[in-house]
Write an enzyme that holds these catalytic residues in place. Structure first.
Site, PDB file in Angstrom:
ATOM      1  N   LYS A  54       0.840  -1.207   0.000  1.00 57.43           N
ATOM      2  CA  LYS A  54       0.000   0.000   0.000  1.00 57.43           C
ATOM      3  C   LYS A  54       0.875   1.256   0.000  1.00 57.43           C
ATOM      4  O   LYS A  54       0.588   2.218  -0.713  1.00 57.43           O
ATOM      5  CB  LYS A  54      -0.945  -0.019   1.214  1.00 57.43           C
ATOM      6  CG  LYS A  54      -2.108  -0.984   1.043  1.00 57.43           C
ATOM      7  CD  LYS A  54      -2.823  -1.284   2.340  1.00 57.43           C
ATOM      8  CE  LYS A  54      -3.880  -2.360   2.094  1.00 57.43           C
ATOM      9  NZ  LYS A  54      -4.404  -2.959   3.313  1.00 57.43           N
ATOM     10  N   GLN A  98      -5.307  -2.026   9.374  1.00 58.87           N
ATOM     11  CA  GLN A  98      -5.031  -3.324   8.772  1.00 58.87           C
ATOM     12  C   GLN A  98      -5.598  -4.442   9.652  1.00 58.87           C
ATOM     13  O   GLN A  98      -5.291  -4.521  10.837  1.00 58.87           O
ATOM     14  CB  GLN A  98      -3.516  -3.505   8.584  1.00 58.87           C
ATOM     15  CG  GLN A  98      -3.117  -4.759   7.846  1.00 58.87           C
ATOM     16  CD  GLN A  98      -3.597  -4.778   6.399  1.00 58.87           C
ATOM     17  OE1 GLN A  98      -3.486  -3.798   5.682  1.00 58.87           O
ATOM     18  NE2 GLN A  98      -4.151  -5.890   5.990  1.00 58.87           N
ATOM     19  N   ASP A 121     -11.916   2.170   3.493  1.00 56.81           N
ATOM     20  CA  ASP A 121     -12.279   0.753   3.316  1.00 56.81           C
ATOM     21  C   ASP A 121     -13.787   0.617   3.102  1.00 56.81           C
ATOM     22  O   ASP A 121     -14.270  -0.447   2.723  1.00 56.81           O
ATOM     23  CB  ASP A 121     -11.879  -0.058   4.562  1.00 56.81           C
ATOM     24  CG  ASP A 121     -10.561  -0.798   4.376  1.00 56.81           C
ATOM     25  OD1 ASP A 121     -10.238  -1.130   3.217  1.00 56.81           O
ATOM     26  OD2 ASP A 121      -9.870  -1.051   5.377  1.00 56.81           O
TER      27      ASP A 121
END
Length: 283
Positions: A54, A98, A121
């Site tokens: 990322k 995460q 997200d």
């Protein structure tokens, strides 16, 4: 004739070139750089690889990014205090925690702490609700990636029977919603579905997200169907594979995504898209 392979690596690369151009234009217009913060708690090796990827992807399209590494024994208060700080930061437009988190942390409580406008997200109930009614800014990265793969391969769900295997909040449910918004007729199947094969044989577009190697066999696929494999598994030999018996299904389907190199590369690319969208919306 063997199915056409939908090349996620190539399509992802094309989108990243577009994102780099859009980011340059955004910087010129607002004198601001889109910023993404990733929080990782603990030492999970797979999570560390994702976070590194990322970080690299952000640099590739011209974003600013921060990685916040907390020890495995970090308290809930520490994680929440960090999220609060990032919520207030003008440099950060997207925040990502995460997963999975260590067992002593309340995942739901932590994810809910992220401001909906920085939730890249799209896990916050506010954003989930907006997806439900079709009025959204950001989308969960994997389903969004699948929709891009379909669109850029000339496949529309409109008027098609779409079958999704899997009902998770991260893939299955939002996937069904997005296909519905594209005017597909959608059936969602799962572990309790009786005679799954009868359902999958009706699918013009079949999306599998069950996480079981070789689960979808050739006799479950309607000839000419488009097959999207979201699964990431290891087979008995330890080799990376999807939910679909690729070689056999390829002889039946008209189009198919491989694993690796299909849906996978799209997920981080859609995270970048969401971060840019969030940055633009903040102006």
């Amino acid at each position: 004739m063997a199915a056409t392979i939908i090349d996620g690596k190539r399509i992802s690369g094309e989108i990243r070139v577009e994102l780099a151009e859009q980011t340059a234009a955004f910087k010129n217009q607002y004198n601001t750089v889109p910023g993404l913060a990733v929080i990782i708690v603990g030492e999970d090796p797979a999570s560390r690889v994702y976070v590194r990827n990322k970080h690299k992807a952000c640099a590739e399209v011209g974003f600013y990014s921060e990685v916040h590494e907390l020890p495995a024994d970090a308290s809930e208060e520490q994680v929440i205090a960090l999220i609060d700080r990032l919520n207030d930061s003008k440099e950060i437009h997207g925040i990502l925690v995460q997963l999975p988190l260590p067992g002593h942390l309340d995942e739901q409580k932590i994810l809910l702490r992220i401001k909906p406008e920085k939730d890249v997200d799209a896990f916050h109930p506010y954003n989930v609700g907006k997806i439900m009614i079709g009025d959204y800014n950001v989308l969960p990265c994997t389903p969004a990636g699948v929709m891009q793969l379909l669109a850029r391969s000339g496949v529309s769900a409109s008027g098609k029977h779409c079958v999704v295997i899997g009902r998770s909040n991260i893939v299955g449910k939002p996937m069904a919603m997005l296909l519905l918004h594209d005017n597909g007729t959608v059936t969602v199947c799962h572990s309790r579905t009786p005679d799954l094969k009868a359902q999958t044989l009706q699918a013009d577009i079949l999306v599998s997200a069950v996480g079981r190697a070789g689960f979808v066999t050739a006799d479950m696929v309607k000839p000419g169907a488009v097959v999207i494999d979201v699964g990431i598994n290891r087979n008995a030999q330890g080799k990376l594979c999807g939910d679909v018996d690729f070689e056999a299904v390829r002889e039946v389907a008209s189009m198919i995504t491989p694993v690796p190199g299909g849906v996978g590369p799209m997920t981080i690319t859609m995270l970048l898209q969401n971060t840019l969208t969030a940055a633009i919306a903040s102006m």
